[in-house]
Motif scaffolding. Structure first.
Motif, short mmCIF file in Angstrom:
data_model
loop_
_atom_site.label_atom_id
_atom_site.label_comp_id
_atom_site.label_asym_id
_atom_site.label_seq_id
_atom_site.Cartn_x
_atom_site.Cartn_y
_atom_site.Cartn_z
N LYS A 20 0.38 -1.10 0.25
CA LYS A 20 0.22 0.21 0.03
C LYS A 20 0.47 1.41 0.06
O LYS A 20 0.63 2.30 -0.28
CB LYS A 20 -1.06 -0.04 1.02
CG LYS A 20 -0.40 -0.02 2.36
CD LYS A 20 -1.16 -0.01 3.87
CE LYS A 20 -0.68 -0.33 5.12
NZ LYS A 20 -1.28 -0.68 5.78
N TYR A 21 2.20 1.58 0.26
CA TYR A 21 2.68 2.36 0.44
C TYR A 21 3.40 2.87 -0.83
O TYR A 21 3.36 3.81 -1.54
CB TYR A 21 3.90 1.95 1.61
CG TYR A 21 3.24 1.54 3.23
CD1 TYR A 21 2.78 3.22 4.02
CD2 TYR A 21 3.12 0.82 3.93
CE1 TYR A 21 1.99 3.08 4.93
CE2 TYR A 21 2.64 0.27 5.10
CZ TYR A 21 2.13 1.40 5.57
OH TYR A 21 1.80 1.50 6.72
N CYS A 22 4.75 0.81 -0.86
CA CYS A 22 4.87 1.25 -2.75
C CYS A 22 3.16 1.72 -4.07
O CYS A 22 4.42 3.06 -4.86
CB CYS A 22 5.14 0.04 -3.02
SG CYS A 22 6.46 -0.34 -1.59
N ALA A 23 2.31 1.56 -4.00
CA ALA A 23 1.71 1.91 -4.51
C ALA A 23 0.83 3.71 -4.49
O ALA A 23 1.06 4.27 -4.92
CB ALA A 23 0.34 1.23 -4.03
N ASN A 24 1.08 3.52 -3.02
CA ASN A 24 0.77 5.41 -2.34
C ASN A 24 2.25 6.40 -3.54
O ASN A 24 1.16 7.45 -4.16
CB ASN A 24 0.94 5.44 -1.00
CG ASN A 24 -0.03 7.24 -1.14
OD1 ASN A 24 -0.96 7.64 -2.03
ND2 ASN A 24 0.90 7.57 -0.37
N ILE A 25 2.60 6.04 -3.19
CA ILE A 25 4.06 6.39 -3.72
C ILE A 25 4.15 6.58 -5.10
O ILE A 25 4.50 7.45 -5.51
CB ILE A 25 5.55 6.46 -2.86
CG1 ILE A 25 5.74 6.14 -1.99
CG2 ILE A 25 6.80 7.10 -3.58
CD1 ILE A 25 6.98 5.99 -0.62
N HIS A 26 4.27 5.79 -5.50
CA HIS A 26 3.85 5.31 -6.62
C HIS A 26 2.68 6.11 -7.75
O HIS A 26 2.96 6.47 -8.45
CB HIS A 26 3.21 3.95 -7.97
CG HIS A 26 3.91 3.25 -8.82
ND1 HIS A 26 4.31 2.32 -9.19
CD2 HIS A 26 4.74 4.00 -10.24
CE1 HIS A 26 4.85 2.17 -10.38
NE2 HIS A 26 4.84 3.13 -10.55
N ALA A 27 1.61 6.48 -7.14
CA ALA A 27 0.53 7.74 -7.17
C ALA A 27 1.26 9.02 -7.76
O ALA A 27 1.00 9.35 -8.01
CB ALA A 27 -0.29 7.03 -6.80
N GLU A 28 1.52 9.32 -5.69
CA GLU A 28 2.00 10.28 -5.82
C GLU A 28 3.26 10.82 -6.53
O GLU A 28 3.81 11.79 -7.43
CB GLU A 28 2.57 10.96 -3.93
CG GLU A 28 1.31 10.64 -3.42
CD GLU A 28 1.92 10.29 -2.04
OE1 GLU A 28 2.72 10.97 -1.45
OE2 GLU A 28 0.91 10.17 -0.96
N SER A 29 4.42 10.21 -6.74
CA SER A 29 5.07 10.14 -7.93
C SER A 29 5.05 10.63 -9.33
O SER A 29 5.30 11.49 -10.19
CB SER A 29 5.92 9.13 -8.14
OG SER A 29 6.81 9.06 -6.60
N TRP A 30 3.87 10.21 -9.98
CA TRP A 30 3.32 9.41 -11.28
C TRP A 30 2.71 11.10 -11.46
O TRP A 30 3.20 12.43 -12.39
CB TRP A 30 1.97 8.83 -11.97
CG TRP A 30 3.16 7.37 -12.35
CD1 TRP A 30 4.59 6.72 -11.70
CD2 TRP A 30 2.77 6.39 -13.47
NE1 TRP A 30 4.57 6.15 -12.56
CE2 TRP A 30 3.73 5.54 -13.53
CE3 TRP A 30 1.42 7.27 -14.01
CZ2 TRP A 30 3.15 4.87 -14.61
CZ3 TRP A 30 1.65 6.24 -15.22
CH2 TRP A 30 2.83 5.00 -15.28
N ASN A 31 1.86 11.62 -10.08
CA ASN A 31 1.43 13.15 -10.11
C ASN A 31 2.56 14.80 -10.42
O ASN A 31 2.24 15.44 -10.81
CB ASN A 31 0.94 13.03 -9.30
CG ASN A 31 -0.57 12.82 -9.41
OD1 ASN A 31 -1.45 11.87 -9.99
ND2 ASN A 31 -1.31 11.67 -8.23
#
Length: 172
Positions: A20-31
């Motif tokens: 869940k942390y990796c998924a969140n960072i992935h999304a924030e990074s893409w944004n």
């Protein structure tokens, strides 16, 4: 440093609990990184799928997905593997992705992670590293160039609208 205290930087193999942390960072990074490069609807479409993708990837994580922590808080992740490109298979390892929570970009944590990555790949018997980066992602390209990577002549479609990826090489 936080209030004068030294924060502990660490890298470890990612576990299923980290998904869940990796998924969140992935999304924030893409944004953060792709908002002026990739259409918003494509970013949003991927961001919705990251939790499922990360759960699947980490269910059988065998020494390829790592998390970057600061005082035991996950601030980023990366993936390394034997190079996927046919012309590099036997002589290169690949940095498949390196993402930091945008709050930690530009503070030296990416450099620390890259230094660790280079040492880890060398310990696996490889001196050379390849990676692919979006052609218009100038911040990432600058970071990789400062880290000793050079663009080679390979360019391919990214699969994200009409953007392209450029291959970078580090030969240690």
């Amino acid at each position: 440093m936080k209030g004068g205290e030294i924060m502990e930087f660490n890298i470890r193999l990612a576990t299923l609990d980290d998904a869940k942390y990796c998924a969140n960072i992935h999304a924030e990074s893409w944004n953060f990184a792709y908002s002026n490069i990739v259409p918003k609807e494509i970013i949003d479409e991927h961001n919705v799928r990251w939790p499922m993708i990360w759960n699947k990837m980490l269910a059988n994580n065998i020494d390829s997905h790592y998390v970057i922590t600061l005082d035991d808080n996950i601030i980023g992740f990366f993936t390394i593997a034997i190079a996927r490109d046919e012309d590099l298979k036997n002589s290169f390892y690949e940095l498949v992705g390196l993402y930091l929570n945008p709050e930690y970009v530009g503070k030296g944590y990416g450099k620390q992670a890259m230094d660790w990555i280079k040492k880890e790949i060398k310990s696996r018997g490889y001196d050379n590293i390849s990676l692919w980066v979006l052609e218009e992602n100038n911040r990432a390209r600058g970071f990789y160039e400062k880290s000793g990577f050079m663009a080679d002549s390979k360019i391919k479609p990214s699969g994200l609208s009409d953007t392209k990826e450029v291959r970078y090489m580090f030969e240690g």
